[in-house]
Motif scaffolding. Structure first.
Motif, PDB file in Angstrom:
ATOM      1  N   ALA A 148       5.533  38.481  23.874  1.00  0.00           N
ATOM      2  CA  ALA A 148       6.053  37.114  23.935  1.00  0.00           C
ATOM      3  C   ALA A 148       4.917  36.105  24.039  1.00  0.00           C
ATOM      4  N   CYS A 149       3.884  36.433  24.853  1.00  0.00           N
ATOM      5  CA  CYS A 149       2.734  35.526  24.988  1.00  0.00           C
ATOM      6  C   CYS A 149       1.930  35.450  23.697  1.00  0.00           C
ATOM      7  N   ASP A 150       1.870  36.553  22.950  1.00  0.00           N
ATOM      8  CA  ASP A 150       1.189  36.528  21.650  1.00  0.00           C
ATOM      9  C   ASP A 150       1.935  35.621  20.677  1.00  0.00           C
ATOM     10  N   PHE A 151       3.268  35.651  20.747  1.00  0.00           N
ATOM     11  CA  PHE A 151       4.097  34.861  19.834  1.00  0.00           C
ATOM     12  C   PHE A 151       4.139  33.392  20.256  1.00  0.00           C
ATOM     13  N   LEU A 152       4.127  33.164  21.580  1.00  0.00           N
ATOM     14  CA  LEU A 152       4.168  31.803  22.118  1.00  0.00           C
ATOM     15  C   LEU A 152       2.961  31.572  23.022  1.00  0.00           C
ATOM     16  N   PRO A 153       1.802  31.268  22.452  1.00  0.00           N
ATOM     17  CA  PRO A 153       0.626  30.994  23.292  1.00  0.00           C
ATOM     18  C   PRO A 153       0.944  29.850  24.257  1.00  0.00           C
ATOM     19  N   GLY A 154       0.522  30.014  25.502  1.00  0.00           N
ATOM     20  CA  GLY A 154       0.826  28.990  26.496  1.00  0.00           C
ATOM     21  C   GLY A 154       2.094  29.257  27.276  1.00  0.00           C
ATOM     22  N   LEU A 155       2.776  30.375  26.982  1.00  0.00           N
ATOM     23  CA  LEU A 155       3.982  30.742  27.715  1.00  0.00           C
ATOM     24  C   LEU A 155       3.603  31.203  29.126  1.00  0.00           C
ATOM     25  N   ALA A 156       4.228  30.609  30.121  1.00  0.00           N
ATOM     26  CA  ALA A 156       4.016  31.056  31.507  1.00  0.00           C
ATOM     27  C   ALA A 156       4.933  32.243  31.784  1.00  0.00           C
ATOM     28  N   VAL A 157       4.453  33.183  32.613  1.00  0.00           N
ATOM     29  CA  VAL A 157       5.241  34.381  32.928  1.00  0.00           C
ATOM     30  C   VAL A 157       5.269  34.576  34.440  1.00  0.00           C
ATOM     31  N   LEU A 158       6.468  34.782  34.964  1.00  0.00           N
ATOM     32  CA  LEU A 158       6.658  35.117  36.382  1.00  0.00           C
ATOM     33  C   LEU A 158       7.527  36.370  36.448  1.00  0.00           C
ATOM     34  N   TYR A 159       6.981  37.434  37.047  1.00  0.00           N
ATOM     35  CA  TYR A 159       7.726  38.687  37.202  1.00  0.00           C
ATOM     36  C   TYR A 159       8.509  38.665  38.509  1.00  0.00           C
ATOM     37  N   THR A 160       9.592  39.442  38.540  1.00  0.00           N
ATOM     38  CA  THR A 160      10.322  39.654  39.783  1.00  0.00           C
ATOM     39  C   THR A 160      10.809  41.099  39.827  1.00  0.00           C
ATOM     40  N   SER A 161      10.869  41.661  41.018  1.00  0.00           N
ATOM     41  CA  SER A 161      11.375  43.029  41.155  1.00  0.00           C
ATOM     42  C   SER A 161      11.519  43.378  42.622  1.00  0.00           C
ATOM     43  N   GLY A 162      12.429  44.333  42.874  1.00  0.00           N
ATOM     44  CA  GLY A 162      12.527  44.900  44.210  1.00  0.00           C
ATOM     45  C   GLY A 162      11.563  46.053  44.394  1.00  0.00           C
ATOM     46  N   TYR A 163      10.977  46.518  43.270  1.00  0.00           N
ATOM     47  CA  TYR A 163      10.061  47.662  43.311  1.00  0.00           C
ATOM     48  C   TYR A 163       9.351  47.728  41.975  1.00  0.00           C
ATOM     49  N   THR A 164       8.011  47.828  41.990  1.00  0.00           N
ATOM     50  CA  THR A 164       7.243  47.654  40.757  1.00  0.00           C
ATOM     51  C   THR A 164       6.301  48.812  40.449  1.00  0.00           C
ATOM     52  N   ARG A 165       6.528  49.957  41.046  1.00  0.00           N
ATOM     53  CA  ARG A 165       5.560  51.046  40.977  1.00  0.00           C
ATOM     54  C   ARG A 165       5.119  51.355  39.546  1.00  0.00           C
ATOM     55  N   ASN A 166       3.795  51.304  39.319  1.00  0.00           N
ATOM     56  CA  ASN A 166       3.151  51.722  38.071  1.00  0.00           C
ATOM     57  C   ASN A 166       3.540  50.878  36.859  1.00  0.00           C
ATOM     58  N   ALA A 167       4.235  49.769  37.081  1.00  0.00           N
ATOM     59  CA  ALA A 167       4.554  48.906  35.954  1.00  0.00           C
ATOM     60  C   ALA A 167       3.508  47.793  35.846  1.00  0.00           C
ATOM     61  N   ILE A 168       3.429  46.957  36.870  1.00  0.00           N
ATOM     62  CA  ILE A 168       2.378  45.933  36.906  1.00  0.00           C
ATOM     63  C   ILE A 168       1.567  46.026  38.190  1.00  0.00           C
TER      64      ILE A 168
END
Length: 536
Positions: A470-490
């Motif tokens: 998505a960031c490659d397609f839309l340069p300047g896109l802000a990203v905020l992740y959310t999760s109750g558990y993120t092991r080994n993803a980010i």
């Protein structure tokens, strides 16, 4: 020469051969004792193991090879008595060389009787099995560490799965309660009930966080920090938490090393240890907080599971309470284990400390004596980096905006709550139930300012991969992740991947508003011409 003389000569030759054989053996100490335990013969193996020449030891009592505590307990005499009455004595234990050094020995003592069953003495064979014993202990420690690692992995997987689902449930409850709070604003009784329910959500979130901490699955934000500065800044808050009946004394080493740790988790750990100490002292006594430099050597590391030799910063909390027996100390870090009365504790405080310290590459040890008190020592690895400033809490007023936000969330109820909350804040909101759907919206060409995406969603396309595309397609896109558990993803090694932002579930309306606004403003700053000129 008659036949009797020839027989005696033959026995003499055999005896000489046997003596030569025994004297040539170097791997065993083989020697004779008289009936009272004095040494009457000595071979090369005995000299090698024990360090005495034959001229120094023959005529001496064999008990000198035993440790002072074994001699005081009467073990040498008891060994001879058992050999005499039972036909043999076999044992393992510490023995002492001439230079005072100890070795672990395997011992066999056999009695020697005359034809008329009169005790003549004893034959004694000793073997140095120190290396074998050490190897067996290493193997035992390795097996114990493996079992502990397997247990932690199992608990981690369980707590991770539970935390993900549990935090999603809490997010639905919290989000809808906060939406409802706006509808009943000004109705005192309804507001009070909503606040009580939200307090329950916060307790549930804390419980999930403690489970993740013990399972070493929490997301850490470590910084190079000086624990002395941090603890001194906490002194007033710590005294308030413990009450007037507890005298708090803090000592900090001069030239204290820095460490690399999550400041908020160190604060939580110290607070947990201090509250446990207060409870052990029944609200009255002296609490000592000590921060100092410490080096754990190779010998210490060998004796303790999951400890690397090296330099550490030690945080020790000592109390003057009742102390703990060894069986309680052995279970103190187990989750849900508590000696407090029903309703007075969850049994997760020390578990959280243990998990955080281990996840940070450190070590924690309890020293306790009944009637005298307890000391818990936390060791965090030394850092050679310069101390980093601790960010102050953002106290700016919470505001919304008019930008367009894409919410990617597989849980229908969480998604609906997030969308409605963001719309109330003035944002234009698009929504997708998985990563593939979110990427399709991005590629449709619609203007999007921020992607707010759950980390763990079903489907072939992973959320982090979707966000990168998505960031490659839309340069300047802000990203905020959310999760109750993120092991080994980010999150790797307990740390959020560099450059990423994460809002843990369950989050409040204020947290969501502040983090969304912060991510948008941060992206705008990066995209500004001034930022381009600075980077150029």
């Amino acid at each position: 020469m008659d036949s009797g003389d020839r027989l005696d000569d033959k026995r003499l030759i055999e005896l000489k051969r046997f003596e030569l054989l025994v004297s040539a053996i170097h791997d065993y100490a083989i020697y004779m004792l008289d009936a009272r335990g004095h040494v009457v013969s000595w071979n090369a193996g005995a000299e090698r193991f024990k360090g005495y020449a034959a001229s120094e030891i023959i005529g001496e009592h064999f008990s000198r090879f035993y440790s002072p505590e074994d001699r005081a307990a009467g073990i040498p005499d008891r060994a001879l008595k058992i050999a005499e009455t039972e036909g043999t004595f076999q044992a393992e234990g510490w023995r002492v060389r001439k230079d005072g050094k100890r070795f672990w020995a395997s011992v066999v003592i056999d009695p020697i009787f005359s034809t008329d069953r009169r005790l003549l003495g004893f034959a004694k064979i000793t073997r140095d099995i120190t290396e074998r014993r050490e190897a067996a202990e290493v193997l035992k420690r390795t097996e114990r560490a493996l079992l502990q690692a397997q247990k932690m992995e199992t608990i981690g997987k369980l707590t991770g799965g539970v935390a993900h689902d549990f935090n999603n449930l809490l997010q639905v409850i919290a989000g809808n309660l906060q939406l409802l709070a706006r509808d009943v604003a000004g109705i005192e009784q309804a507001e009070r009930r909503i606040e009580n329910a939200l307090a329950g959500v916060r307790r549930g979130a804390k419980l999930a966080g403690q489970l993740l901490a013990f399972g070493r699955r929490q997301t850490l934000e470590p910084k190079v920090v000086n624990l002395g500065h941090m603890v001194q800044a906490m002194a007033e808050m710590l005294q308030r938490a413990l009450g007037e009946g507890v005298l708090v004394e803090t000592t900090v080493d001069d030239d204290l090393w820095n460490t690399f740790a999550d400041v908020s988790q160190v604060e939580n750990a110290l607070l947990n240890l201090a509250i446990n100490a207060r409870d052990a002292m029944e609200g009255a006594g002296k609490l000592t907080v000590e921060i100092g430099n410490a080096t754990l050597d190779a010998d210490y590391a060998r004796e303790h599971d999951e400890v690397d030799a090296g330099d550490y910063v030690m945080l020790a909390v000592s109390d003057t309470g009742s102390g703990m027996p060894p069986e309680v100390v052995a279970q103190a870090f187990d989750p849900f284990y508590t000696t407090k009365p029903e309703g007075k504790g969850t049994g997760l405080g020390l578990s959280m400390v243990y998990g955080f310290v281990k996840q940070s590459g450190g070590h924690v040890k309890i020293y306790s004596e009944l009637g005298y008190g307890t000391t818990v020592k936390v060791y965090l690895p030394r850092s050679f980096g310069a101390e980093q400033a601790i960010a102050l809490s953002d106290v700016r007023s919470v505001v919304g905006g008019t930008e367009t936000i894409l919410v990617a969330e597989d849980d229908e109820h969480v998604r609906a709550t997030a969308v409605e909350t963001l719309q109330q804040l003035g944002y234009q909101v698009l929504a997708a139930s998985d990563a593939e759907g979110a990427l399709a919206i991005v590629k449709s060409g619609v203007k999007i300012d921020l992607l707010f995406t759950d980390v763990v969603m079903p489907g072939l396309l992973r959320s982090p991969d979707m966000a990168r595309q998505a960031c490659d397609f839309l340069p300047g896109l802000a990203v905020l992740y959310t999760s109750g558990y993120t092991r080994n993803a980010i999150v790797h090694g307990g740390r959020l991947d560099p450059g990423l932002e994460l809002l843990p579930k369950p989050y409040s309306r204020e947290d969501l508003t502040r983090r969304i606004r912060g991510a948008l403003d941060h992206q705008s700053e990066r995209d500004s011409p001034e930022a381009d000129q600075t980077s150029g």
